[in-house]
Scaffold this motif. Structure first.
Motif, PDB file in Angstrom:
ATOM      1  N   ASN A  41       0.752   8.603   3.264  1.00 34.48           N
ATOM      2  CA  ASN A  41       1.089   9.889   2.646  1.00 34.48           C
ATOM      3  C   ASN A  41      -0.111  10.793   2.395  1.00 34.48           C
ATOM      4  O   ASN A  41       0.036  11.854   1.787  1.00 34.48           O
ATOM      5  N   GLU A  42      -1.276  10.396   2.870  1.00 32.68           N
ATOM      6  CA  GLU A  42      -2.508  11.109   2.543  1.00 32.68           C
ATOM      7  C   GLU A  42      -2.475  12.593   2.911  1.00 32.68           C
ATOM      8  O   GLU A  42      -2.798  13.446   2.076  1.00 32.68           O
ATOM      9  N   ALA A  43      -2.075  12.933   4.118  1.00 29.92           N
ATOM     10  CA  ALA A  43      -2.072  14.343   4.545  1.00 29.92           C
ATOM     11  C   ALA A  43      -1.120  15.171   3.681  1.00 29.92           C
ATOM     12  O   ALA A  43      -1.458  16.279   3.264  1.00 29.92           O
ATOM     13  N   PHE A  44       0.055  14.627   3.395  1.00 30.97           N
ATOM     14  CA  PHE A  44       1.006  15.350   2.553  1.00 30.97           C
ATOM     15  C   PHE A  44       0.442  15.552   1.148  1.00 30.97           C
ATOM     16  O   PHE A  44       0.519  16.642   0.583  1.00 30.97           O
ATOM     17  N   ILE A  45      -0.122  14.498   0.592  1.00 31.62           N
ATOM     18  CA  ILE A  45      -0.660  14.568  -0.770  1.00 31.62           C
ATOM     19  C   ILE A  45      -1.792  15.599  -0.841  1.00 31.62           C
ATOM     20  O   ILE A  45      -1.829  16.423  -1.755  1.00 31.62           O
ATOM     21  N   GLN A  46      -2.695  15.560   0.138  1.00 34.02           N
ATOM     22  CA  GLN A  46      -3.799  16.527   0.154  1.00 34.02           C
ATOM     23  C   GLN A  46      -3.262  17.945   0.191  1.00 34.02           C
ATOM     24  O   GLN A  46      -3.709  18.806  -0.569  1.00 34.02           O
ATOM     25  N   HIS A  47      -2.304  18.189   1.076  1.00 37.17           N
ATOM     26  CA  HIS A  47      -1.735  19.531   1.216  1.00 37.17           C
ATOM     27  C   HIS A  47      -1.008  19.950  -0.069  1.00 37.17           C
ATOM     28  O   HIS A  47      -1.167  21.065  -0.556  1.00 37.17           O
ATOM     29  N   ASP A  48      -0.209  19.050  -0.615  1.00 38.25           N
ATOM     30  CA  ASP A  48       0.576  19.380  -1.803  1.00 38.25           C
ATOM     31  C   ASP A  48      -0.311  19.608  -3.031  1.00 38.25           C
ATOM     32  O   ASP A  48      -0.085  20.535  -3.801  1.00 38.25           O
ATOM     33  N   THR A  64     -14.461  15.593  -1.307  1.00 36.16           N
ATOM     34  CA  THR A  64     -13.545  16.004  -2.373  1.00 36.16           C
ATOM     35  C   THR A  64     -12.351  15.064  -2.435  1.00 36.16           C
ATOM     36  O   THR A  64     -11.951  14.621  -3.512  1.00 36.16           O
ATOM     37  N   TRP A  65     -11.797  14.744  -1.275  1.00 32.45           N
ATOM     38  CA  TRP A  65     -10.637  13.847  -1.244  1.00 32.45           C
ATOM     39  C   TRP A  65     -10.990  12.468  -1.781  1.00 32.45           C
ATOM     40  O   TRP A  65     -10.222  11.858  -2.520  1.00 32.45           O
ATOM     41  N   ARG A  66     -12.158  11.968  -1.426  1.00 31.42           N
ATOM     42  CA  ARG A  66     -12.577  10.645  -1.914  1.00 31.42           C
ATOM     43  C   ARG A  66     -12.617  10.651  -3.446  1.00 31.42           C
ATOM     44  O   ARG A  66     -12.167   9.716  -4.097  1.00 31.42           O
ATOM     45  N   TYR A  67     -13.140  11.729  -4.018  1.00 31.41           N
ATOM     46  CA  TYR A  67     -13.200  11.837  -5.479  1.00 31.41           C
ATOM     47  C   TYR A  67     -11.793  11.944  -6.073  1.00 31.41           C
ATOM     48  O   TYR A  67     -11.466  11.243  -7.034  1.00 31.41           O
ATOM     49  N   ILE A  68     -10.954  12.814  -5.499  1.00 33.62           N
ATOM     50  CA  ILE A  68      -9.586  12.988  -6.001  1.00 33.62           C
ATOM     51  C   ILE A  68      -8.817  11.675  -5.920  1.00 33.62           C
ATOM     52  O   ILE A  68      -8.159  11.261  -6.873  1.00 33.62           O
ATOM     53  N   ARG A  69      -8.923  11.023  -4.790  1.00 34.65           N
ATOM     54  CA  ARG A  69      -8.196   9.758  -4.604  1.00 34.65           C
ATOM     55  C   ARG A  69      -8.636   8.724  -5.646  1.00 34.65           C
ATOM     56  O   ARG A  69      -7.810   8.045  -6.248  1.00 34.65           O
ATOM     57  N   GLY A  70      -9.920   8.616  -5.862  1.00 33.78           N
ATOM     58  CA  GLY A  70     -10.419   7.685  -6.871  1.00 33.78           C
ATOM     59  C   GLY A  70      -9.919   8.031  -8.259  1.00 33.78           C
ATOM     60  O   GLY A  70      -9.555   7.146  -9.039  1.00 33.78           O
ATOM     61  N   GLN A  71      -9.876   9.320  -8.564  1.00 30.76           N
ATOM     62  CA  GLN A  71      -9.388   9.741  -9.874  1.00 30.76           C
ATOM     63  C   GLN A  71      -7.888   9.498 -10.015  1.00 30.76           C
ATOM     64  O   GLN A  71      -7.419   9.117 -11.088  1.00 30.76           O
TER      65      GLN A  71
END
Length: 80
Positions: A41-48, A64-71
């Motif tokens: 679901n990564e692409a959808f989550i990033q876009h949403d 940025t995504w690596r940080y968001i995902r970790g958070q």
């Protein structure tokens, strides 16, 4: 790749804590299931998620995504 300042990191965490969507804060018992769900679901989550952030924060940027995902994982573990 974007450089995330401390201010950007604080803003990202603040915004993620405001999102009241269990899909983003799901906590899986099995880490491999969680990893598979995130990858699928990564692409959808990033876009949403981009709709919650100012244009200066690009959720598709790898750093940025690596940080968001970790958070997201950290917030889910804490129970929001």
């Amino acid at each position: 790749m974007a450089y995330l300042s401390t201010q950007d990191q604080d803003l990202i965490l603040h915004i993620l804590l405001q999102i009241d969507d269990p899909a983003y804060l799901a906590h899986f018992q099995d880490p491999s299931t969680e990893e598979a769900w995130l990858q699928a679901n990564e692409a959808f989550i990033q876009h949403d998620l981009q709709r919650f952030f100012p244009p200066t924060i690009d959720t598709a940027d790898p750093e940025t995504w690596r940080y968001i995902r970790g958070q997201l994982l950290h917030v889910a573990e804490r129970g929001h």
